[in-house]
Design a protein around this motif. Structure first.
Motif, PDB file in Angstrom:
ATOM      1  N   VAL A  94      -1.478   6.880 -12.411  1.00  0.00           N
ATOM      2  CA  VAL A  94      -1.940   5.585 -11.415  1.00  0.00           C
ATOM      3  C   VAL A  94      -0.728   4.731 -12.035  1.00  0.00           C
ATOM      4  O   VAL A  94      -0.824   4.312 -13.006  1.00  0.00           O
ATOM      5  N   GLY A  95      -0.519   3.664 -11.061  1.00  0.00           N
ATOM      6  CA  GLY A  95       0.455   2.687 -11.462  1.00  0.00           C
ATOM      7  C   GLY A  95       0.414   1.549 -10.497  1.00  0.00           C
ATOM      8  O   GLY A  95      -0.351   1.689  -9.267  1.00  0.00           O
ATOM      9  N   ILE A  96       1.037   0.483 -10.689  1.00  0.00           N
ATOM     10  CA  ILE A  96       1.219  -0.763  -9.850  1.00  0.00           C
ATOM     11  C   ILE A  96       2.688  -1.075  -9.502  1.00  0.00           C
ATOM     12  O   ILE A  96       3.687  -0.655 -10.013  1.00  0.00           O
ATOM     13  N   MET A  97       2.971  -1.385  -8.168  1.00  0.00           N
ATOM     14  CA  MET A  97       4.189  -1.571  -7.646  1.00  0.00           C
ATOM     15  C   MET A  97       4.740  -2.566  -8.297  1.00  0.00           C
ATOM     16  O   MET A  97       4.216  -3.695  -8.335  1.00  0.00           O
ATOM     17  N   ASN A  98       5.943  -2.440  -8.722  1.00  0.00           N
ATOM     18  CA  ASN A  98       6.624  -3.849  -9.320  1.00  0.00           C
ATOM     19  C   ASN A  98       7.306  -4.475  -8.523  1.00  0.00           C
ATOM     20  O   ASN A  98       7.699  -5.522  -8.862  1.00  0.00           O
ATOM     21  N   GLY A 118       9.276   4.977   1.945  1.00  0.00           N
ATOM     22  CA  GLY A 118       9.498   3.875   1.114  1.00  0.00           C
ATOM     23  C   GLY A 118       9.928   4.278  -0.310  1.00  0.00           C
ATOM     24  O   GLY A 118       9.896   5.162  -0.577  1.00  0.00           O
ATOM     25  N   ARG A 119      10.971   3.293  -0.731  1.00  0.00           N
ATOM     26  CA  ARG A 119      11.427   3.480  -1.991  1.00  0.00           C
ATOM     27  C   ARG A 119      11.208   2.336  -2.824  1.00  0.00           C
ATOM     28  O   ARG A 119      11.767   1.345  -2.882  1.00  0.00           O
ATOM     29  N   GLY A 120      10.400   2.356  -4.065  1.00  0.00           N
ATOM     30  CA  GLY A 120       9.994   1.260  -4.702  1.00  0.00           C
ATOM     31  C   GLY A 120       9.997   1.669  -6.262  1.00  0.00           C
ATOM     32  O   GLY A 120       9.933   2.938  -6.611  1.00  0.00           O
ATOM     33  N   ARG A 121       9.509   0.645  -7.079  1.00  0.00           N
ATOM     34  CA  ARG A 121       9.261   1.060  -8.537  1.00  0.00           C
ATOM     35  C   ARG A 121       7.973   0.813  -8.948  1.00  0.00           C
ATOM     36  O   ARG A 121       7.284  -0.331  -8.794  1.00  0.00           O
ATOM     37  N   VAL A 122       7.541   1.692  -9.696  1.00  0.00           N
ATOM     38  CA  VAL A 122       6.095   1.826 -10.015  1.00  0.00           C
ATOM     39  C   VAL A 122       6.054   1.562 -11.602  1.00  0.00           C
ATOM     40  O   VAL A 122       6.762   2.499 -12.420  1.00  0.00           O
ATOM     41  N   ALA A 130       9.495   0.618 -15.195  1.00  0.00           N
ATOM     42  CA  ALA A 130       9.390   1.262 -13.883  1.00  0.00           C
ATOM     43  C   ALA A 130       9.851   2.348 -13.191  1.00  0.00           C
ATOM     44  O   ALA A 130      10.980   2.401 -13.745  1.00  0.00           O
ATOM     45  N   MET A 131       9.433   3.095 -12.721  1.00  0.00           N
ATOM     46  CA  MET A 131       9.919   4.118 -12.010  1.00  0.00           C
ATOM     47  C   MET A 131      10.219   4.237 -10.651  1.00  0.00           C
ATOM     48  O   MET A 131       9.461   3.872  -9.931  1.00  0.00           O
ATOM     49  N   THR A 151       0.531  -3.662  -5.281  1.00  0.00           N
ATOM     50  CA  THR A 151      -0.444  -2.448  -4.674  1.00  0.00           C
ATOM     51  C   THR A 151      -0.550  -1.352  -5.658  1.00  0.00           C
ATOM     52  O   THR A 151       0.633  -0.746  -6.356  1.00  0.00           O
ATOM     53  N   GLU A 152      -1.685  -0.756  -5.778  1.00  0.00           N
ATOM     54  CA  GLU A 152      -2.141   0.163  -6.952  1.00  0.00           C
ATOM     55  C   GLU A 152      -1.644   1.659  -6.201  1.00  0.00           C
ATOM     56  O   GLU A 152      -1.960   1.794  -4.903  1.00  0.00           O
TER      57      GLU A 152
END
Ligand SMILES: [Zn+2]
Length: 329
Positions: A94-98, A118-122, A130-131, A151-152
């Motif tokens: 579980v992670g948070i959007m960077n 979507g393409r984002g970093r978590v 962040a990945m 966003t989690e």
């Protein structure tokens, strides 16, 4: 099990040529091929990909000196600590959007089957970096605003994994149960993709109902034109979809079946997907080639219940374009 090819069959056209006539001029089109095949090793990073593929675990590397945890673990030595060695550790799923992820609707042919995504970093719990990862929603079409910075999200594993970054993606934890969020190695087939959150429509006034009837007649005429049009039919060759369309004035169905397109004023018992469009004119304009339907979906004027059905919307736009073009001749 059938052996899967590196390049999908649909991207390998037959050898040959054809003539396409556009605006009265003949153009010769030939199918050519260009291949580059290579074997690639994941080398010392194999452990990370093997953990994703076989154990549904997410690994990071921890510096033995400063303790920073990098995910993915693509450094064997820490550049901040005079190249002290790092060690593999497991981090949480579980992670948070960077950052707020951009959404890709029109991808290259290699990725179109995955779009929209979507393409984002978590930043996953337990990690300091962040990945980069693909993002989806279970609530219907992916549009801006569903996943934002902060966003989690939860890591989800594809059912079929080959040891690539695309073996995993994320969805917002707000769309999952507590049990699902806590489960390690949660797979895509364990998520409910069939309960999208359909927008509700206000009741129509008498004026709006009349307005709907007129627009529906116009749309029916347009769809009959498409059905008779050779090039418009080509856009939906081999495609079969029953679409329930809900608008403020009423609902109807658009049925596509291998070149045929029909509009009926019926309520389908099991449509392939649902389209909600407050003002019927938004859809009518799209079918009449006065603005793209894909744009209306991206701008949240039209909602669709299944993300992957963006492809069908794309085909409707092509039909509209082909119909208008062939009328010009
Ligand atoms: Zn370090």
């Amino acid at each position: 099990m059938e052996k899967k090819k590196v390049i999908d069959e649909i991207y390998i056209p037959d050898v040959g040529s054809q003539v396409e006539t556009i605006d009265g001029k003949d153009y010769l089109i030939t199918n050519d091929a260009m291949y580059t095949f290579f074997r690639r090793t994941k080398g010392e990073f194999s452990a990370f990909f093997l953990a994703l593929k076989n154990e549904k675990r997410l690994l990071g590397c921890k510096c033995t000196k400063c303790g920073i945890v990098r995910v993915p673990p693509f450094l064997t030595h820490c550049p901040d600590c005079n190249f002290a060695p790092t060690e593999m550790i497991e981090v949480e799923q579980v992670g948070i959007m960077n950052s707020t992820p951009p959404i890709t609707y029109f991808a290259t042919s290699l990725f179109q089957h995955m779009a929209p995504y979507g393409r984002g970093r978590v930043i996953f719990k337990g990690a300091d970096t962040a990945m980069s990862i693909n993002l989806y929603t279970t609530t219907g079409i992916l549009v801006p605003g569903i996943i934002k910075k902060g966003t989690e999200v939860k890591l989800i594993f594809r059912d079929e994994r080959i040891g690539e970054m695309t073996d995993v993606f994320c969805v917002p934890t707000a769309e999952l149960t507590r049990e699902q969020i806590n489960k390690k190695g949660l797979q895509e087939s364990e998520i409910n993709w069939e309960t999208p959150q359909e927008p509700s429509l206000p009741p129509a006034s008498e004026e709006e109902s009349n307005h709907y009837r007129k627009a529906l007649d116009e749309m029916n005429g347009l769809i009959e034109d498409m059905n008779r049009n050779k090039s418009a039919r080509k856009a939906i060759a081999g495609w079969k979809r029953d679409i329930q369309v809900k608008t403020r004035g009423g609902q109807f169905a658009i049925m596509i079946e291998d070149g045929d397109i029909r509009l009926t004023e019926s309520v389908l018992s099991s449509p392939d997907f649902i389209m909600v469009c407050d003002d019927i004119h938004t859809l009518l304009d799209g079918l009449a080639y006065r603005g793209a339907i894909t744009d209306s979906v991206i701008n949240k004027k039209i909602w669709i219940s299944k993300n992957m059905e963006f492809n069908t919307i794309f085909k409707l736009d092509r039909m509209a374009r082909f119909l208008v073009r062939s009328k010009k001749v």
